[in-house]
Design a protein around this motif. Structure first.
Motif, PDB file in Angstrom:
ATOM      1  N   LEU A  72       0.584  -0.867  -0.017  1.00 19.19           N
ATOM      2  CA  LEU A  72       0.305  -0.109   0.150  1.00 19.19           C
ATOM      3  C   LEU A  72       1.019   1.128  -0.311  1.00 19.19           C
ATOM      4  CD1 LEU A  72      -2.991   1.278   0.357  1.00 19.19           C
ATOM      5  CD2 LEU A  72      -2.269   1.282   3.583  1.00 19.19           C
ATOM      6  N   GLU A  73       0.359   2.170  -0.784  1.00 20.19           N
ATOM      7  CA  GLU A  73       1.103   3.776  -0.614  1.00 20.19           C
ATOM      8  C   GLU A  73       0.860   4.632  -0.441  1.00 20.19           C
ATOM      9  OE1 GLU A  73       2.062   3.764  -5.154  1.00 20.19           O
ATOM     10  OE2 GLU A  73       3.836   1.870  -5.284  1.00 20.19           O
ATOM     11  N   ALA A  74       0.711   5.470  -0.571  1.00 18.31           N
ATOM     12  CA  ALA A  74      -0.029   6.951   0.589  1.00 18.31           C
ATOM     13  C   ALA A  74      -0.379   7.292  -0.853  1.00 18.31           C
ATOM     14  CB  ALA A  74       1.118   8.040   0.505  1.00 18.31           C
ATOM     15  N   SER A  75      -0.200   7.110  -2.193  1.00 15.12           N
ATOM     16  CA  SER A  75      -0.603   7.674  -2.991  1.00 15.12           C
ATOM     17  C   SER A  75      -2.170   7.201  -3.784  1.00 15.12           C
ATOM     18  CB  SER A  75      -0.435   8.028  -4.294  1.00 15.12           C
ATOM     19  OG  SER A  75       0.621   6.491  -4.696  1.00 15.12           O
ATOM     20  N   ASP A  76      -2.319   5.892  -3.119  1.00  7.81           N
ATOM     21  CA  ASP A  76      -3.359   5.140  -3.266  1.00  7.81           C
ATOM     22  C   ASP A  76      -5.071   5.566  -2.190  1.00  7.81           C
ATOM     23  OD1 ASP A  76      -2.250   2.143  -4.496  1.00  7.81           O
ATOM     24  OD2 ASP A  76      -1.781   1.457  -2.649  1.00  7.81           O
ATOM     25  N   ASP A  87      -9.224  -6.477   8.261  1.00  5.94           N
ATOM     26  CA  ASP A  87      -9.660  -6.088   9.996  1.00  5.94           C
ATOM     27  C   ASP A  87      -9.117  -4.728  10.562  1.00  5.94           C
ATOM     28  OD1 ASP A  87      -6.058  -6.127   9.940  1.00  5.94           O
ATOM     29  OD2 ASP A  87      -6.312  -8.350   9.743  1.00  5.94           O
ATOM     30  N   GLU A  88      -8.954  -5.135  11.842  1.00  8.80           N
ATOM     31  CA  GLU A  88      -8.741  -3.482  12.673  1.00  8.80           C
ATOM     32  C   GLU A  88      -7.024  -3.246  12.409  1.00  8.80           C
ATOM     33  OE1 GLU A  88     -11.046  -3.258  16.812  1.00  8.80           O
ATOM     34  OE2 GLU A  88     -11.425  -4.951  16.084  1.00  8.80           O
ATOM     35  N   SER A  89      -6.591  -4.011  12.283  1.00  3.81           N
ATOM     36  CA  SER A  89      -4.901  -3.879  12.277  1.00  3.81           C
ATOM     37  C   SER A  89      -4.670  -2.742  11.013  1.00  3.81           C
ATOM     38  CB  SER A  89      -4.071  -4.526  12.804  1.00  3.81           C
ATOM     39  OG  SER A  89      -2.843  -4.929  12.273  1.00  3.81           O
ATOM     40  N   ASN A  90      -5.078  -3.335   9.730  1.00  3.99           N
ATOM     41  CA  ASN A  90      -5.460  -3.496   7.944  1.00  3.99           C
ATOM     42  C   ASN A  90      -5.872  -1.722   8.276  1.00  3.99           C
ATOM     43  OD1 ASN A  90      -7.105  -6.812   6.962  1.00  3.99           O
ATOM     44  ND2 ASN A  90      -4.428  -5.696   8.197  1.00  3.99           N
ATOM     45  N   TYR A  91      -6.855  -1.067   9.170  1.00  5.20           N
ATOM     46  CA  TYR A  91      -7.775  -0.067   8.805  1.00  5.20           C
ATOM     47  C   TYR A  91      -7.260   0.636   9.543  1.00  5.20           C
ATOM     48  CZ  TYR A  91     -11.525   3.019  10.225  1.00  5.20           C
ATOM     49  OH  TYR A  91     -12.326   4.420  10.434  1.00  5.20           O
ATOM     50  N   ARG A  92      -6.211   0.459  11.152  1.00  6.01           N
ATOM     51  CA  ARG A  92      -5.361   1.039  11.205  1.00  6.01           C
ATOM     52  C   ARG A  92      -4.226   1.737  10.291  1.00  6.01           C
ATOM     53  NH1 ARG A  92      -6.655  -1.622  16.294  1.00  6.01           N
ATOM     54  NH2 ARG A  92      -4.653  -3.228  15.962  1.00  6.01           N
ATOM     55  N   ASN A  93      -3.915   0.468  10.194  1.00  6.10           N
ATOM     56  CA  ASN A  93      -2.424   1.205   9.208  1.00  6.10           C
ATOM     57  C   ASN A  93      -2.609   1.944   7.923  1.00  6.10           C
ATOM     58  OD1 ASN A  93      -0.471   0.057  10.950  1.00  6.10           O
ATOM     59  ND2 ASN A  93      -1.075  -2.241  10.403  1.00  6.10           N
ATOM     60  N   ILE A  94      -3.682   1.862   7.638  1.00  7.88           N
ATOM     61  CA  ILE A  94      -4.464   2.978   6.425  1.00  7.88           C
ATOM     62  C   ILE A  94      -4.733   3.554   6.630  1.00  7.88           C
ATOM     63  CG2 ILE A  94      -6.029   3.045   4.412  1.00  7.88           C
ATOM     64  CD1 ILE A  94      -7.235  -0.190   5.264  1.00  7.88           C
ATOM     65  N   LEU A  95      -5.076   4.501   7.896  1.00  5.79           N
ATOM     66  CA  LEU A  95      -5.605   5.464   8.119  1.00  5.79           C
ATOM     67  C   LEU A  95      -3.858   6.271   8.202  1.00  5.79           C
ATOM     68  CD1 LEU A  95      -8.773   5.383  10.396  1.00  5.79           C
ATOM     69  CD2 LEU A  95      -8.571   6.012   8.295  1.00  5.79           C
ATOM     70  N   MET A  96      -3.788   5.347   8.728  1.00  7.98           N
ATOM     71  CA  MET A  96      -1.821   5.868   9.564  1.00  7.98           C
ATOM     72  C   MET A  96      -1.046   6.767   8.485  1.00  7.98           C
ATOM     73  SD  MET A  96       0.364   3.971  12.562  1.00  7.98           S
ATOM     74  CE  MET A  96       1.449   3.415  11.473  1.00  7.98           C
ATOM     75  N   LEU A  97      -2.090   6.690   7.172  1.00  7.29           N
ATOM     76  CA  LEU A  97      -1.408   6.769   5.653  1.00  7.29           C
ATOM     77  C   LEU A  97      -2.132   8.241   5.728  1.00  7.29           C
ATOM     78  CD1 LEU A  97      -0.455   4.383   3.419  1.00  7.29           C
ATOM     79  CD2 LEU A  97       1.124   5.591   4.448  1.00  7.29           C
ATOM     80  N   LYS A  99      -4.067  11.316   4.392  1.00  6.69           N
ATOM     81  CA  LYS A  99      -3.392  13.365   4.802  1.00  6.69           C
ATOM     82  C   LYS A  99      -4.671  13.736   5.285  1.00  6.69           C
ATOM     83  CE  LYS A  99      -1.115  13.061   0.646  1.00  6.69           C
ATOM     84  NZ  LYS A  99      -0.967  12.239   0.312  1.00  6.69           N
ATOM     85  N   ASN A 100      -5.755  13.932   5.173  1.00  2.97           N
ATOM     86  CA  ASN A 100      -7.466  14.321   5.024  1.00  2.97           C
ATOM     87  C   ASN A 100      -8.159  13.773   5.877  1.00  2.97           C
ATOM     88  OD1 ASN A 100      -8.270  14.147   2.735  1.00  2.97           O
ATOM     89  ND2 ASN A 100      -6.135  15.043   1.868  1.00  2.97           N
ATOM     90  N   GLU A 101      -9.634  14.295   6.046  1.00  2.00           N
ATOM     91  CA  GLU A 101     -10.171  13.673   6.199  1.00  2.00           C
ATOM     92  C   GLU A 101     -11.038  13.521   5.161  1.00  2.00           C
ATOM     93  OE1 GLU A 101     -11.819  13.162   9.533  1.00  2.00           O
ATOM     94  OE2 GLU A 101     -10.061  13.929   9.958  1.00  2.00           O
ATOM     95  N   ALA A 102     -10.890  13.829   3.836  1.00  6.41           N
ATOM     96  CA  ALA A 102     -11.720  12.902   2.967  1.00  6.41           C
ATOM     97  C   ALA A 102     -10.552  11.554   1.989  1.00  6.41           C
ATOM     98  CB  ALA A 102     -11.526  13.996   1.572  1.00  6.41           C
ATOM     99  N   GLN A 103      -9.874  11.900   3.335  1.00  3.53           N
ATOM    100  CA  GLN A 103      -9.141  10.354   2.445  1.00  3.53           C
ATOM    101  C   GLN A 103      -9.637   9.105   3.863  1.00  3.53           C
ATOM    102  OE1 GLN A 103      -4.185  11.049   2.536  1.00  3.53           O
ATOM    103  NE2 GLN A 103      -4.701  11.485   0.406  1.00  3.53           N
ATOM    104  N   LYS A 104     -10.114   9.413   4.567  1.00  9.13           N
ATOM    105  CA  LYS A 104     -10.109   9.158   6.159  1.00  9.13           C
ATOM    106  C   LYS A 104     -11.505   8.359   5.713  1.00  9.13           C
ATOM    107  CE  LYS A 104      -7.475  11.178   9.383  1.00  9.13           C
ATOM    108  NZ  LYS A 104      -7.226  11.960  10.847  1.00  9.13           N
TER     109      LYS A 104
END
Ligand code: 4NP
Length: 153
Positions: A72-76, A87-97, A99-104
């Motif tokens: 996974l890349e930030a540009s995704d 799963d929840e771990s994947n979820y948290r790790n994606i959210l760490m990338l 940059k803004n609410e729209a992405q979240k």
């Protein structure tokens, strides 16, 4: 016609998310949907899906052998409209990338499409037996039906 870019995300991108990608692609004939998958970890980058995922997909008439694992890349988070964590771990790790609410807002737990707000994880089948892969398949099959119904709305 509706268009949507959907990204399926797990840890290794060799067991769960390749199945999710293959299942959603198999159901999206005639629809303008782009589906991809990625892993939050880099352990298996460039590899084929796990042989057990390839087998369970084949048993359901789906070929996923064209897939190769990628990280996974930030540009995704810009490129995709819907980003589904297994799963929840994947979820948290994606959210760490993000940059803004729209992405979240693009990121959700995939089984919440079936049971809203349940935060059910698709169990990691990597260290288990073959039955775990069939269970993952069935969970993802129902999730992909719900995702398609949502996109078609
Ligand atoms: P996946 O499963 O996240 O569904 O692709 C896993 C694959 C590999 C590992 C863990 C989970 N691993 O630790 O190598």
């Amino acid at each position: 016609m509706k268009t949507a870019n959907v990204l399926m995300v797990c840890l290794g991108n060799i067991c769960r998310s390749p199945l999710a990608e293959g299942i959603l692609k198999s159901k999206s004939n005639g629809l303008n949907i782009m589906v991809d998958s990625a892993g939050t970890g880099a352990y298996h980058v460039g590899n084929l899906p796990d042989a057990r995922s390839i087998l369970v997909a084949k048993q359901h008439g789906i070929d996923i052998t064209d897939q190769r694992a990628r990280k996974l890349e930030a540009s995704d988070l810009d490129a995709f409209d819907f980003i589904y964590a297994m799963d929840e771990s994947n979820y948290r790790n994606i959210l760490m990338l993000a940059k803004n609410e729209a992405q979240k807002r693009k990121v959700s737990m995939i089984m919440n499409e079936v049971v809203e707000g349940s935060d059910i994880s698709v169990p990691d089948p990597y260290y288990g037996g073959d039955q775990g892969f069939e269970n993952v398949y069935q969970m993802l099959d129902s999730a992909c039906d719900a995702i398609l119904a949502k996109i078609k709305q």
